[in-house]
Design a protein around this motif. Structure first.
Motif, PDB file in Angstrom:
ATOM      1  N   TYR A   8      -1.777  30.872  -8.000  1.00  0.00           N
ATOM      2  CA  TYR A   8      -0.334  31.121  -8.050  1.00  0.00           C
ATOM      3  C   TYR A   8       0.430  29.865  -7.675  1.00  0.00           C
ATOM      4  O   TYR A   8       0.134  29.228  -6.663  1.00  0.00           O
ATOM      5  CB  TYR A   8       0.036  32.279  -7.131  1.00  0.00           C
ATOM      6  CG  TYR A   8      -0.651  33.553  -7.563  1.00  0.00           C
ATOM      7  CD1 TYR A   8      -0.196  34.260  -8.665  1.00  0.00           C
ATOM      8  CD2 TYR A   8      -1.790  34.001  -6.908  1.00  0.00           C
ATOM      9  CE1 TYR A   8      -0.848  35.414  -9.095  1.00  0.00           C
ATOM     10  CE2 TYR A   8      -2.443  35.149  -7.324  1.00  0.00           C
ATOM     11  CZ  TYR A   8      -1.968  35.845  -8.425  1.00  0.00           C
ATOM     12  OH  TYR A   8      -2.626  36.972  -8.856  1.00  0.00           O
ATOM     13  N   ALA A   9       1.405  29.528  -8.481  1.00  0.00           N
ATOM     14  CA  ALA A   9       2.208  28.329  -8.250  1.00  0.00           C
ATOM     15  C   ALA A   9       3.150  28.516  -7.064  1.00  0.00           C
ATOM     16  O   ALA A   9       3.577  29.629  -6.749  1.00  0.00           O
ATOM     17  CB  ALA A   9       3.015  27.999  -9.498  1.00  0.00           C
ATOM     18  N   GLN A  10       3.470  27.422  -6.422  1.00  0.00           N
ATOM     19  CA  GLN A  10       4.480  27.392  -5.380  1.00  0.00           C
ATOM     20  C   GLN A  10       5.850  27.633  -6.015  1.00  0.00           C
ATOM     21  O   GLN A  10       6.002  27.489  -7.240  1.00  0.00           O
ATOM     22  CB  GLN A  10       4.458  26.025  -4.683  1.00  0.00           C
ATOM     23  CG  GLN A  10       3.154  25.698  -3.992  1.00  0.00           C
ATOM     24  CD  GLN A  10       2.864  26.682  -2.878  1.00  0.00           C
ATOM     25  OE1 GLN A  10       3.666  26.896  -1.994  1.00  0.00           O
ATOM     26  NE2 GLN A  10       1.691  27.309  -2.947  1.00  0.00           N
ATOM     27  N   GLY A  13       6.739  25.123  -8.488  1.00  0.00           N
ATOM     28  CA  GLY A  13       6.002  25.040  -9.745  1.00  0.00           C
ATOM     29  C   GLY A  13       4.581  24.522  -9.705  1.00  0.00           C
ATOM     30  O   GLY A  13       3.845  24.685 -10.666  1.00  0.00           O
ATOM     31  N   GLU A  14       4.181  23.890  -8.613  1.00  0.00           N
ATOM     32  CA  GLU A  14       2.838  23.308  -8.592  1.00  0.00           C
ATOM     33  C   GLU A  14       1.809  24.273  -8.004  1.00  0.00           C
ATOM     34  O   GLU A  14       2.118  25.111  -7.168  1.00  0.00           O
ATOM     35  CB  GLU A  14       2.808  21.983  -7.827  1.00  0.00           C
ATOM     36  CG  GLU A  14       2.986  22.083  -6.348  1.00  0.00           C
ATOM     37  CD  GLU A  14       4.441  22.122  -5.901  1.00  0.00           C
ATOM     38  OE1 GLU A  14       4.662  22.123  -4.692  1.00  0.00           O
ATOM     39  OE2 GLU A  14       5.348  22.179  -6.754  1.00  0.00           O
ATOM     40  N   HIS A  15       0.579  24.108  -8.467  1.00  0.00           N
ATOM     41  CA  HIS A  15      -0.577  24.833  -7.941  1.00  0.00           C
ATOM     42  C   HIS A  15      -1.236  23.913  -6.918  1.00  0.00           C
ATOM     43  O   HIS A  15      -1.588  22.780  -7.236  1.00  0.00           O
ATOM     44  CB  HIS A  15      -1.558  25.170  -9.066  1.00  0.00           C
ATOM     45  CG  HIS A  15      -1.007  26.141 -10.052  1.00  0.00           C
ATOM     46  ND1 HIS A  15      -1.282  27.487 -10.004  1.00  0.00           N
ATOM     47  CD2 HIS A  15      -0.178  25.962 -11.100  1.00  0.00           C
ATOM     48  CE1 HIS A  15      -0.661  28.094 -10.984  1.00  0.00           C
ATOM     49  NE2 HIS A  15       0.024  27.187 -11.661  1.00  0.00           N
ATOM     50  N   GLU A  16      -1.402  24.389  -5.698  1.00  0.00           N
ATOM     51  CA  GLU A  16      -1.923  23.545  -4.629  1.00  0.00           C
ATOM     52  C   GLU A  16      -3.441  23.556  -4.552  1.00  0.00           C
ATOM     53  O   GLU A  16      -4.079  24.598  -4.681  1.00  0.00           O
ATOM     54  CB  GLU A  16      -1.375  23.992  -3.283  1.00  0.00           C
ATOM     55  CG  GLU A  16       0.062  23.586  -3.067  1.00  0.00           C
ATOM     56  CD  GLU A  16       0.524  23.846  -1.648  1.00  0.00           C
ATOM     57  OE1 GLU A  16       1.415  23.109  -1.213  1.00  0.00           O
ATOM     58  OE2 GLU A  16       0.018  24.762  -0.993  1.00  0.00           O
ATOM     59  N   VAL A  17      -3.997  22.371  -4.304  1.00  0.00           N
ATOM     60  CA  VAL A  17      -5.428  22.185  -4.069  1.00  0.00           C
ATOM     61  C   VAL A  17      -5.652  22.207  -2.563  1.00  0.00           C
ATOM     62  O   VAL A  17      -4.906  21.579  -1.804  1.00  0.00           O
ATOM     63  CB  VAL A  17      -5.907  20.858  -4.686  1.00  0.00           C
ATOM     64  CG1 VAL A  17      -7.326  20.521  -4.239  1.00  0.00           C
ATOM     65  CG2 VAL A  17      -5.821  20.916  -6.201  1.00  0.00           C
ATOM     66  N   ARG A  48      -6.423  19.855 -12.723  1.00  0.00           N
ATOM     67  CA  ARG A  48      -5.556  19.645 -13.896  1.00  0.00           C
ATOM     68  C   ARG A  48      -6.209  20.130 -15.189  1.00  0.00           C
ATOM     69  O   ARG A  48      -5.547  20.230 -16.210  1.00  0.00           O
ATOM     70  CB  ARG A  48      -5.147  18.185 -13.995  1.00  0.00           C
ATOM     71  CG  ARG A  48      -4.152  17.826 -12.904  1.00  0.00           C
ATOM     72  CD  ARG A  48      -3.422  16.531 -13.153  1.00  0.00           C
ATOM     73  NE  ARG A  48      -2.427  16.347 -12.109  1.00  0.00           N
ATOM     74  CZ  ARG A  48      -2.434  15.360 -11.221  1.00  0.00           C
ATOM     75  NH1 ARG A  48      -3.381  14.445 -11.258  1.00  0.00           N
ATOM     76  NH2 ARG A  48      -1.498  15.288 -10.310  1.00  0.00           N
ATOM     77  N   LYS A  49      -7.481  20.489 -15.131  1.00  0.00           N
ATOM     78  CA  LYS A  49      -8.142  21.130 -16.275  1.00  0.00           C
ATOM     79  C   LYS A  49      -7.679  22.581 -16.405  1.00  0.00           C
ATOM     80  O   LYS A  49      -7.810  23.181 -17.462  1.00  0.00           O
ATOM     81  CB  LYS A  49      -9.665  21.076 -16.121  1.00  0.00           C
ATOM     82  CG  LYS A  49     -10.221  19.668 -16.189  1.00  0.00           C
ATOM     83  CD  LYS A  49     -11.721  19.664 -16.001  1.00  0.00           C
ATOM     84  CE  LYS A  49     -12.286  18.255 -16.061  1.00  0.00           C
ATOM     85  NZ  LYS A  49     -13.740  18.236 -15.829  1.00  0.00           N
ATOM     86  N   ASP A  55      -0.809  19.783  -7.119  1.00  0.00           N
ATOM     87  CA  ASP A  55      -0.507  18.938  -5.963  1.00  0.00           C
ATOM     88  C   ASP A  55      -1.498  19.277  -4.855  1.00  0.00           C
ATOM     89  O   ASP A  55      -2.005  20.402  -4.790  1.00  0.00           O
ATOM     90  CB  ASP A  55       0.921  19.214  -5.493  1.00  0.00           C
ATOM     91  CG  ASP A  55       1.468  18.150  -4.570  1.00  0.00           C
ATOM     92  OD1 ASP A  55       0.942  17.029  -4.563  1.00  0.00           O
ATOM     93  OD2 ASP A  55       2.439  18.439  -3.847  1.00  0.00           O
ATOM     94  N   GLY A  56      -1.756  18.337  -3.986  1.00  0.00           N
ATOM     95  CA  GLY A  56      -2.600  18.600  -2.831  1.00  0.00           C
ATOM     96  C   GLY A  56      -1.816  19.279  -1.723  1.00  0.00           C
ATOM     97  O   GLY A  56      -0.615  19.026  -1.552  1.00  0.00           O
TER      98      GLY A  56
END
Length: 67
Positions: A8-10, A13-17, A48-49, A55-56
């Protein structure tokens, strides 16, 4: 170290690693196992695949946190 990406994106918009030992690691059903990597940058590249906006985590992967 094992790394995961949040399904789930923040709100931004980014998905955290996350590293496997992160206090903010999502529940098992809300994450994708990326693999074992020497650096969080390598894990972000792998994530990113799955997602274009990645984002970290600022807590466990500050060297990869850019947003």
């Amino acid at each position: 170290m094992r790394f995961y990406v949040n399904k789930y994106a923040q709100p931004t918009g980014e998905h955290e690693v996350h590293r496997s030992n992160c206090a903010w690691l999502p529940d098992a059903e809300n994450r994708i196992y990326l693999g074992d990597f020497a650096t969080s940058q390598a894990a972000v590249k792998e994530a990113r695949k799955y997602y274009s906006c990645v984002d970290g985590c600022k807590h466990c992967c500050p060297e990869s946190h850019t947003r």
